[in-house]
Design a protein around this motif. Structure first.
Motif, PDB file in Angstrom:
ATOM      1  N   GLU A  29       0.836  -1.198   0.000  1.00  0.00           N
ATOM      2  CA  GLU A  29       0.000   0.000   0.000  1.00  0.00           C
ATOM      3  C   GLU A  29       0.878   1.259   0.000  1.00  0.00           C
ATOM      4  OE1 GLU A  29      -3.246   2.377  -0.230  1.00  0.00           O
ATOM      5  OE2 GLU A  29      -3.218   0.194  -0.401  1.00  0.00           O
ATOM      6  N   LYS A  30       1.938   1.250   0.803  1.00  0.00           N
ATOM      7  CA  LYS A  30       2.854   2.388   0.841  1.00  0.00           C
ATOM      8  C   LYS A  30       3.534   2.583  -0.517  1.00  0.00           C
ATOM      9  CE  LYS A  30       4.106   2.277   5.750  1.00  0.00           C
ATOM     10  NZ  LYS A  30       5.211   2.029   6.698  1.00  0.00           N
ATOM     11  N   GLU A  31       3.940   1.482  -1.128  1.00  0.00           N
ATOM     12  CA  GLU A  31       4.597   1.559  -2.434  1.00  0.00           C
ATOM     13  C   GLU A  31       3.632   2.083  -3.505  1.00  0.00           C
ATOM     14  OE1 GLU A  31       7.766   1.521  -4.902  1.00  0.00           O
ATOM     15  OE2 GLU A  31       7.840   1.041  -2.763  1.00  0.00           O
ATOM     16  N   THR A  32       2.379   1.651  -3.444  1.00  0.00           N
ATOM     17  CA  THR A  32       1.365   2.118  -4.392  1.00  0.00           C
ATOM     18  C   THR A  32       1.133   3.615  -4.227  1.00  0.00           C
ATOM     19  OG1 THR A  32       0.314  -0.051  -4.357  1.00  0.00           O
ATOM     20  CG2 THR A  32      -0.999   1.778  -5.193  1.00  0.00           C
ATOM     21  N   VAL A  37       1.988   9.291  -6.074  1.00  0.00           N
ATOM     22  CA  VAL A  37       2.523  10.637  -5.847  1.00  0.00           C
ATOM     23  C   VAL A  37       3.531  10.987  -6.937  1.00  0.00           C
ATOM     24  CG1 VAL A  37       3.979  12.007  -4.290  1.00  0.00           C
ATOM     25  CG2 VAL A  37       2.091  10.668  -3.364  1.00  0.00           C
ATOM     26  N   ILE A  38       4.387  10.051  -7.287  1.00  0.00           N
ATOM     27  CA  ILE A  38       5.377  10.283  -8.347  1.00  0.00           C
ATOM     28  C   ILE A  38       4.670  10.538  -9.676  1.00  0.00           C
ATOM     29  CG2 ILE A  38       7.165   9.143  -9.742  1.00  0.00           C
ATOM     30  CD1 ILE A  38       8.182   7.871  -7.146  1.00  0.00           C
ATOM     31  N   PHE A  39       3.657   9.725  -9.982  1.00  0.00           N
ATOM     32  CA  PHE A  39       2.904   9.912 -11.224  1.00  0.00           C
ATOM     33  C   PHE A  39       2.244  11.292 -11.249  1.00  0.00           C
ATOM     34  CE2 PHE A  39      -1.224   9.776 -13.384  1.00  0.00           C
ATOM     35  CZ  PHE A  39      -0.800   9.531 -14.676  1.00  0.00           C
ATOM     36  N   HIS A 131      13.228   5.972 -16.397  1.00  0.00           N
ATOM     37  CA  HIS A 131      13.337   4.519 -16.474  1.00  0.00           C
ATOM     38  C   HIS A 131      14.058   3.909 -15.276  1.00  0.00           C
ATOM     39  CE1 HIS A 131      12.117   5.044 -20.693  1.00  0.00           C
ATOM     40  NE2 HIS A 131      11.659   3.825 -20.547  1.00  0.00           N
ATOM     41  N   LEU A 132      14.408   4.707 -14.274  1.00  0.00           N
ATOM     42  CA  LEU A 132      15.027   4.174 -13.068  1.00  0.00           C
ATOM     43  C   LEU A 132      13.984   3.487 -12.188  1.00  0.00           C
ATOM     44  CD1 LEU A 132      17.365   7.146 -12.073  1.00  0.00           C
ATOM     45  CD2 LEU A 132      18.025   4.997 -13.138  1.00  0.00           C
ATOM     46  N   ASN A 133      14.428   2.598 -11.317  1.00  0.00           N
ATOM     47  CA  ASN A 133      13.496   1.949 -10.386  1.00  0.00           C
ATOM     48  C   ASN A 133      12.910   2.949  -9.400  1.00  0.00           C
ATOM     49  OD1 ASN A 133      13.793  -0.576 -11.528  1.00  0.00           O
ATOM     50  ND2 ASN A 133      15.505  -1.129 -10.210  1.00  0.00           N
ATOM     51  N   GLN A 134      13.748   3.800  -8.839  1.00  0.00           N
ATOM     52  CA  GLN A 134      13.300   4.874  -7.956  1.00  0.00           C
ATOM     53  C   GLN A 134      13.308   6.159  -8.781  1.00  0.00           C
ATOM     54  OE1 GLN A 134      12.208   4.420  -4.820  1.00  0.00           O
ATOM     55  NE2 GLN A 134      12.583   2.237  -5.053  1.00  0.00           N
ATOM     56  N   ILE A 135      12.159   6.546  -9.306  1.00  0.00           N
ATOM     57  CA  ILE A 135      12.068   7.673 -10.230  1.00  0.00           C
ATOM     58  C   ILE A 135      12.203   8.993  -9.465  1.00  0.00           C
ATOM     59  CG2 ILE A 135      10.602   8.865 -11.898  1.00  0.00           C
ATOM     60  CD1 ILE A 135       9.307   6.128 -12.472  1.00  0.00           C
ATOM     61  N   PRO A 136      13.210   9.809  -9.813  1.00  0.00           N
ATOM     62  CA  PRO A 136      13.348  11.126  -9.167  1.00  0.00           C
ATOM     63  C   PRO A 136      12.430  12.148  -9.846  1.00  0.00           C
ATOM     64  CG  PRO A 136      15.189  10.727 -10.627  1.00  0.00           C
ATOM     65  CD  PRO A 136      14.333   9.505 -10.674  1.00  0.00           C
ATOM     66  N   ASP A 137      11.196  12.219  -9.377  1.00  0.00           N
ATOM     67  CA  ASP A 137      10.181  13.050 -10.031  1.00  0.00           C
ATOM     68  C   ASP A 137      10.544  14.533 -10.046  1.00  0.00           C
ATOM     69  OD1 ASP A 137       9.868  12.815  -7.277  1.00  0.00           O
ATOM     70  OD2 ASP A 137       7.745  13.281  -7.337  1.00  0.00           O
ATOM     71  N   LYS A 138      11.152  15.019  -8.980  1.00  0.00           N
ATOM     72  CA  LYS A 138      11.525  16.442  -8.926  1.00  0.00           C
ATOM     73  C   LYS A 138      12.583  16.759  -9.981  1.00  0.00           C
ATOM     74  CE  LYS A 138      10.365  17.185  -4.098  1.00  0.00           C
ATOM     75  NZ  LYS A 138      10.038  15.911  -3.534  1.00  0.00           N
TER      76      LYS A 138
END
Length: 195
Positions: A29-32, A37-39, A131-138
């Protein structure tokens, strides 16, 4: 003694291998929520300025097919998922690389090519980060803003080139420019008869 140690180690391993379904559900749930938030951040920040800001850049879309296709592609915003943004970034990276093809002759100069290279680099960085696993949205949103700055810069440069081309040459200026051209000078070679 070895038997007791082995059985103790086996019990510890069995106890550690059991997952708590509630803990796993909470983590999912936290990951979702994190992905949502990133999207949302990327979706809100994905605003490219694809409209040419001056008449020169608008006219260039009629002559330079790659420029027109790139501006058209950058103006279309993905809407559904982060996967759509990944696909769009990949397509933009390809379209940006094609900008170096068929540049009209009057604009095929280092000033324009360097601005195109910066746009290509920033679009490729967006493609890499998304395309990274942890997407840096900022970081992606910041790069989108930097691409907009470069698009404005290239539009201004195109207008400047057109304005300079429209300046009329005065009488005798062409002759003076030819005289200043060092490539037309008589080559200096040593005189072989100086013995």
């Amino acid at each position: 003694m070895k038997l007791y140690f082995s059985s103790f180690l086996l019990l510890v391993l069995l106890a550690s291998c059991q997952d708590d379904p509630k803990a796993r559900a909470i983590e999912q749930e936290k990951e979702t929520q994190k992905r949502e938030v990133i999207f949302t951040n990327i979706s809100n920040g994905w605003n490219f300025n694809s409209m040419p800001t001056n008449q020169t850049a608008r006219d260039l879309t009629l002559q330079w097919n790659e420029w027109r296709v790139f501006l058209n592609e950058i103006g279309q915003k993905p809407k559904s998922t982060i996967g759509a943004f990944k696909q769009k970034a990949k397509t933009l990276s390809k379209r940006a690389a094609e900008l170096n093809n068929n540049i009209p002759i009057q604009y095929n100069i280092p000033e324009v090519k360097s601005r195109i290279a910066v746009i290509i680099t920033k679009i490729n960085a967006i493609n890499l980060y998304i395309h990274l696993n942890q997407i840096p949205d900022k970081k992606i949103v910041q790069l989108v803003q930097e691409v907009n700055i470069q698009l404005a810069s290239i539009n201004a440069q195109l207008d400047e080139i057109k304005r300079i081309k429209e300046i009329k040459i005065e009488d005798g200026e062409g002759d003076m420019l030819r005289m200043l051209d060092t490539t037309r000078a008589i080559p200096t070679s040593p005189n072989p008869k100086t013995k």
